[in-house]
Enzyme design. Sequence first.
Site, PDB file in Angstrom:
ATOM      1  N   MET A  28       1.027  -1.145   0.024  1.00 47.46           N
ATOM      2  CA  MET A  28       0.077   0.150   0.141  1.00 47.46           C
ATOM      3  C   MET A  28       1.064   1.333   0.069  1.00 47.46           C
ATOM      4  O   MET A  28       1.894   1.464   0.690  1.00 47.46           O
ATOM      5  CB  MET A  28      -0.837   0.021   1.180  1.00 47.46           C
ATOM      6  CG  MET A  28      -1.737  -1.214   1.390  1.00 47.46           C
ATOM      7  SD  MET A  28      -3.316  -1.151   0.834  1.00 47.46           S
ATOM      8  CE  MET A  28      -4.233   0.087   1.639  1.00 47.46           C
ATOM      9  N   PHE A  49       1.834   3.241   3.097  1.00 42.72           N
ATOM     10  CA  PHE A  49       2.400   2.491   4.201  1.00 42.72           C
ATOM     11  C   PHE A  49       3.611   1.822   3.792  1.00 42.72           C
ATOM     12  O   PHE A  49       4.725   2.269   3.989  1.00 42.72           O
ATOM     13  CB  PHE A  49       1.316   1.544   4.860  1.00 42.72           C
ATOM     14  CG  PHE A  49      -0.095   2.386   5.347  1.00 42.72           C
ATOM     15  CD1 PHE A  49       0.154   3.286   6.264  1.00 42.72           C
ATOM     16  CD2 PHE A  49      -1.138   2.182   4.484  1.00 42.72           C
ATOM     17  CE1 PHE A  49      -1.097   3.816   6.714  1.00 42.72           C
ATOM     18  CE2 PHE A  49      -2.295   2.834   4.933  1.00 42.72           C
ATOM     19  CZ  PHE A  49      -2.365   3.727   6.035  1.00 42.72           C
ATOM     20  N   CYS A  50       3.370   0.418   3.062  1.00 44.13           N
ATOM     21  CA  CYS A  50       4.629  -0.337   3.194  1.00 44.13           C
ATOM     22  C   CYS A  50       5.311   0.096   2.108  1.00 44.13           C
ATOM     23  O   CYS A  50       6.741  -0.088   2.185  1.00 44.13           O
ATOM     24  CB  CYS A  50       3.917  -1.821   2.719  1.00 44.13           C
ATOM     25  SG  CYS A  50       2.944  -2.402   4.130  1.00 44.13           S
ATOM     26  N   VAL A  51       5.079   0.703   0.757  1.00 40.88           N
ATOM     27  CA  VAL A  51       5.704   1.327  -0.300  1.00 40.88           C
ATOM     28  C   VAL A  51       6.603   2.381   0.196  1.00 40.88           C
ATOM     29  O   VAL A  51       7.829   2.366   0.325  1.00 40.88           O
ATOM     30  CB  VAL A  51       4.863   1.705  -1.482  1.00 40.88           C
ATOM     31  CG1 VAL A  51       5.876   2.285  -2.673  1.00 40.88           C
ATOM     32  CG2 VAL A  51       4.318   0.232  -1.970  1.00 40.88           C
ATOM     33  N   THR A  76       9.217   1.460   3.209  1.00 39.02           N
ATOM     34  CA  THR A  76      10.440   0.573   2.570  1.00 39.02           C
ATOM     35  C   THR A  76      11.238   1.295   1.923  1.00 39.02           C
ATOM     36  O   THR A  76      12.460   1.032   1.803  1.00 39.02           O
ATOM     37  CB  THR A  76       9.637  -0.640   1.806  1.00 39.02           C
ATOM     38  OG1 THR A  76       9.022  -1.579   2.693  1.00 39.02           O
ATOM     39  CG2 THR A  76      10.919  -1.660   1.103  1.00 39.02           C
TER      40      THR A  76
END
Length: 185
Positions: free
Chosen positions: A112, A115-117, A120
């Site tokens: 998402m 969030f995660c993208v 990271t």
Amino acid sequence: MTRTALVVIDVQKGIFAGKQTSPRWPEILERIGALAARAAAAGLPVIYVQHDGGPGHRLEVGGEGWQLDPVLARTPPSAVCRKTACDAFFETPLQAELNRRGVKQLLVAGCMSQFCVDTTCRRAVSLGYDVVLVGDAHATADSGALVADQIIAHLNDTLDGFEAGSAAVTVRSAAGLPLEAWAGE
């Protein structure tokens, strides 16, 4: 020598269960699948990151929603790293996998976005990796304040040029990526 790897984050069957996402999601999903196939054909490592949700979560381990999307089945990964937090490096084997392969640059796609993208990409730069965020190959769901396409555009604008030390994020479209050239480095 800059070895490049494609990291595909959380492209799982249930990622958008119960959520309103971009009307462009089917197109983005196909682009991610095509990007994985192109990267593998060029000889780049392709690493899938899979989120492990807890009991009752839409990405509950072993559940239907936890499974990788079938578009990814077309391209067997070089590795699959499972995670439990937004940061694909947090308590996962991702960094060890990248180091083992001599990777210095990441291509990042997936879900998402905010969030995660986002997390990271920022963490990767802090760890010294150059990052190419594939701006048309990540997606999210609507939030209370913004629709998915606004979040995607905002993230692309915010991360382009983000740096830490000598590492930085650049945002590029999937069509413009010189995968074959990167494979030869």
